[in-house]
Design an enzyme around this catalytic site. Structure first.
Site, PDB file in Angstrom:
ATOM      1  N   TYR A  33       0.829  -1.203   0.000  1.00 58.87           N
ATOM      2  CA  TYR A  33       0.000   0.000   0.000  1.00 58.87           C
ATOM      3  C   TYR A  33       0.861   1.249   0.000  1.00 58.87           C
ATOM      4  O   TYR A  33       2.077   1.179   0.223  1.00 58.87           O
ATOM      5  CB  TYR A  33      -0.955  -0.003   1.200  1.00 58.87           C
ATOM      6  CG  TYR A  33      -0.299   0.359   2.527  1.00 58.87           C
ATOM      7  CD1 TYR A  33       0.531  -0.538   3.185  1.00 58.87           C
ATOM      8  CD2 TYR A  33      -0.517   1.610   3.119  1.00 58.87           C
ATOM      9  CE1 TYR A  33       1.128  -0.203   4.391  1.00 58.87           C
ATOM     10  CE2 TYR A  33       0.071   1.953   4.330  1.00 58.87           C
ATOM     11  CZ  TYR A  33       0.887   1.042   4.965  1.00 58.87           C
ATOM     12  OH  TYR A  33       1.480   1.371   6.148  1.00 58.87           O
ATOM     13  N   LYS A 147       6.534  -1.963   1.944  1.00 58.85           N
ATOM     14  CA  LYS A 147       5.332  -1.381   2.574  1.00 58.85           C
ATOM     15  C   LYS A 147       4.155  -2.340   2.400  1.00 58.85           C
ATOM     16  O   LYS A 147       3.235  -2.090   1.613  1.00 58.85           O
ATOM     17  CB  LYS A 147       5.043   0.001   1.979  1.00 58.85           C
ATOM     18  CG  LYS A 147       4.147   0.866   2.856  1.00 58.85           C
ATOM     19  CD  LYS A 147       4.233   2.320   2.452  1.00 58.85           C
ATOM     20  CE  LYS A 147       3.224   3.216   3.148  1.00 58.85           C
ATOM     21  NZ  LYS A 147       3.281   3.218   4.598  1.00 58.85           N
ATOM     22  N   GLU A 180      12.158   2.535  14.105  1.00 60.58           N
ATOM     23  CA  GLU A 180      11.221   3.569  13.650  1.00 60.58           C
ATOM     24  C   GLU A 180       9.960   3.478  14.479  1.00 60.58           C
ATOM     25  O   GLU A 180       9.833   2.614  15.349  1.00 60.58           O
ATOM     26  CB  GLU A 180      10.904   3.385  12.163  1.00 60.58           C
ATOM     27  CG  GLU A 180      10.231   2.060  11.855  1.00 60.58           C
ATOM     28  CD  GLU A 180       9.895   1.852  10.382  1.00 60.58           C
ATOM     29  OE1 GLU A 180       9.707   2.833   9.646  1.00 60.58           O
ATOM     30  OE2 GLU A 180       9.819   0.673   9.977  1.00 60.58           O
ATOM     31  N   LEU A 205      11.011   1.366   7.063  1.00 61.90           N
ATOM     32  CA  LEU A 205      10.424   1.852   5.812  1.00 61.90           C
ATOM     33  C   LEU A 205      11.126   3.169   5.471  1.00 61.90           C
ATOM     34  O   LEU A 205      11.232   4.054   6.322  1.00 61.90           O
ATOM     35  CB  LEU A 205       8.928   2.099   5.982  1.00 61.90           C
ATOM     36  CG  LEU A 205       8.267   2.546   4.680  1.00 61.90           C
ATOM     37  CD1 LEU A 205       8.073   1.353   3.748  1.00 61.90           C
ATOM     38  CD2 LEU A 205       6.946   3.233   4.927  1.00 61.90           C
TER      39      LEU A 205
HETATM   40  N1  PDD Z   1       2.828   5.236   7.326  1.00 65.54           N
HETATM   41  N2  PDD Z   1       7.437   3.897   8.890  1.00 65.54           N
HETATM   42  C1  PDD Z   1       6.303   3.168   8.831  1.00 65.54           C
HETATM   43  C2  PDD Z   1       6.278   1.829   9.472  1.00 65.54           C
HETATM   44  C3  PDD Z   1       5.173   3.683   8.159  1.00 65.54           C
HETATM   45  O1  PDD Z   1       4.046   2.956   8.083  1.00 65.54           O
HETATM   46  C4  PDD Z   1       5.233   4.972   7.575  1.00 65.54           C
HETATM   47  C5  PDD Z   1       4.078   5.559   6.828  1.00 65.54           C
HETATM   48  C6  PDD Z   1       6.441   5.700   7.678  1.00 65.54           C
HETATM   49  C7  PDD Z   1       6.595   7.059   7.064  1.00 65.54           C
HETATM   50  O2  PDD Z   1       6.567   6.986   5.653  1.00 65.54           O
HETATM   51  P1  PDD Z   1       6.077   8.204   4.754  1.00 65.54           P
HETATM   52  O3  PDD Z   1       6.890   9.372   5.121  1.00 65.54           O
HETATM   53  O4  PDD Z   1       6.314   7.729   3.368  1.00 65.54           O
HETATM   54  O5  PDD Z   1       4.610   8.418   5.052  1.00 65.54           O
HETATM   55  C8  PDD Z   1       7.519   5.120   8.324  1.00 65.54           C
HETATM   56  C9  PDD Z   1       1.636   5.658   6.591  1.00 65.54           C
HETATM   57  C10 PDD Z   1       1.428   7.128   6.637  1.00 65.54           C
HETATM   58  C11 PDD Z   1       0.453   4.857   7.100  1.00 65.54           C
HETATM   59  O6  PDD Z   1       0.631   3.652   7.277  1.00 65.54           O
HETATM   60  O7  PDD Z   1      -0.633   5.406   7.275  1.00 65.54           O
END
Ligand code: PDD
Length: 284
Positions: A33, A147, A180, A205
């Site tokens: 996703y 992801k 993270e 991620l």
């Molecule tokens: N989450 N780490 C994890 C485990 C994440 O699920 C996300 C993003 C990030 C940050 O990634 P980005 O900057 O590309 O949004 C880091 C999204 C927002 C979610 O699952 O809703």
């Protein structure tokens, strides 16, 4: 106005949109996703999100997903049909529907779902005050760079944070290093003003916000290191913050109930947040 979702080639009322009960996303979490922000009617960093989507698909060997050009048309159409000016787009691609069997099905077509919803940017009061995080063991698998929709550990971690009255849980590996957050990347600023975040290896991620912020940090010439930091180092840090598509850059003012420095958002965090938001506004 009722919401509209895109499911496999068809735009349907959100409440009626559905996938097959034997979709492999549902049965095996066999899918990936992306979440893309919409700000002032513009998609934020669509290109790196789609690049990461392709990478996640390739890592899971999901073939035959809609190509970027038609996918971009669908994304825009879903944003338009839902009249989203500020909000998010959610994309999910699974390996498709097939009789339940762990190995890849011989015939299956990926299922694509695209939804959009209105949401506000993070509450300025929360940003001004900063948020707290707790630390928890990182119990996830060894390919957190993909992801995938397999988010059980993240779901449990976020719930643990909420029940502890915290905004996020920072996950900690077997060596005591922060990887993270459950849906955000983790950062600190050290006593000698070095901005530090975990390297984009298999343990985290590689956030699109993370990548954009690194570009800002390099452009502005701040000291920067991609390396893990321990919980002890984070608790002794000058500043801490987290980043994601939905949180932008959020100052972290307490870790496990202990204030970070004097317990208020750090100056560099605030500056980086302003620079990051200015970059979004400039590219809109
Ligand atoms: N989450 N780490 C994890 C485990 C994440 O699920 C996300 C993003 C990030 C940050 O990634 P980005 O900057 O590309 O949004 C880091 C999204 C927002 C979610 O699952 O809703």
């Amino acid at each position: 106005m009722s919401r509209i979702a895109y499911v496999d080639g068809v735009y349907r009322p959100h409440s009626e949109a559905a996938v097959h009960i034997e979709d492999r996303g549902y049965q095996f979490a066999d899918g990936v996703y992306e979440v893309i922000a919409v700000r002032s009617g513009e998609l934020v960093d669509e290109a790196p999100h789609l690049t990461r989507l392709r990478r996640s698909l390739a890592e899971l060997r999901i073939e035959g997903a809609l190509a970027d050009a038609p996918l971009k048309v669908v994304i825009r159409e879903v944003v338009r049909r839902n009249a989203v000016v500020n909000g998010i787009v959610y994309l999910q691609v699974t390996r498709g529907a097939a009789p339940r069997d762990h190995g890849f099905p011989k015939v299956a077509r990926p299922t694509l779902v695209v939804t959009a919803r209105r949401s506000r940017a993070p509450d300025p009061r929360i940003v001004e005050e900063g948020v707290s995080v707790i630390t928890i063991p990182d119990i996830r698998w060894q390919r957190c760079d993909i992801k995938t929709v397999s988010l059980t550990a993240n779901v449990l971690g976020k719930q643990q944070a909420r029940e502890a009255g915290a905004y996020e849980a920072w996950m900690v590996d077997a060596e005591g290093r922060v990887t993270e957050g459950t849906s955000t990347n983790a950062w600190i600023v050290t006593a000698d003003n070095l901005v530090v975040t975990h390297a984009a290896d298999h343990a985290i991620l590689n956030g699109v916000t993370r990548q954009a912020l690194i570009a800002v940090i390099r452009r502005e010439g701040y000291g920067f290191a991609e390396r893990p930091f321990t919980v002890a180092e984070a608790k002794a840090a000058r500043e801490a913050f987290l980043t994601s598509t939905t949180a932008d850059l959020m100052p972290v003012v307490a870790i496990d109930g202990q204030p970070v420095a004097n317990g208020v958002p750090g100056l560099l965090s605030q500056k980086l947040r302003a620079d990051y938001l200015a970059r979004i506004a400039a590219s809109a």
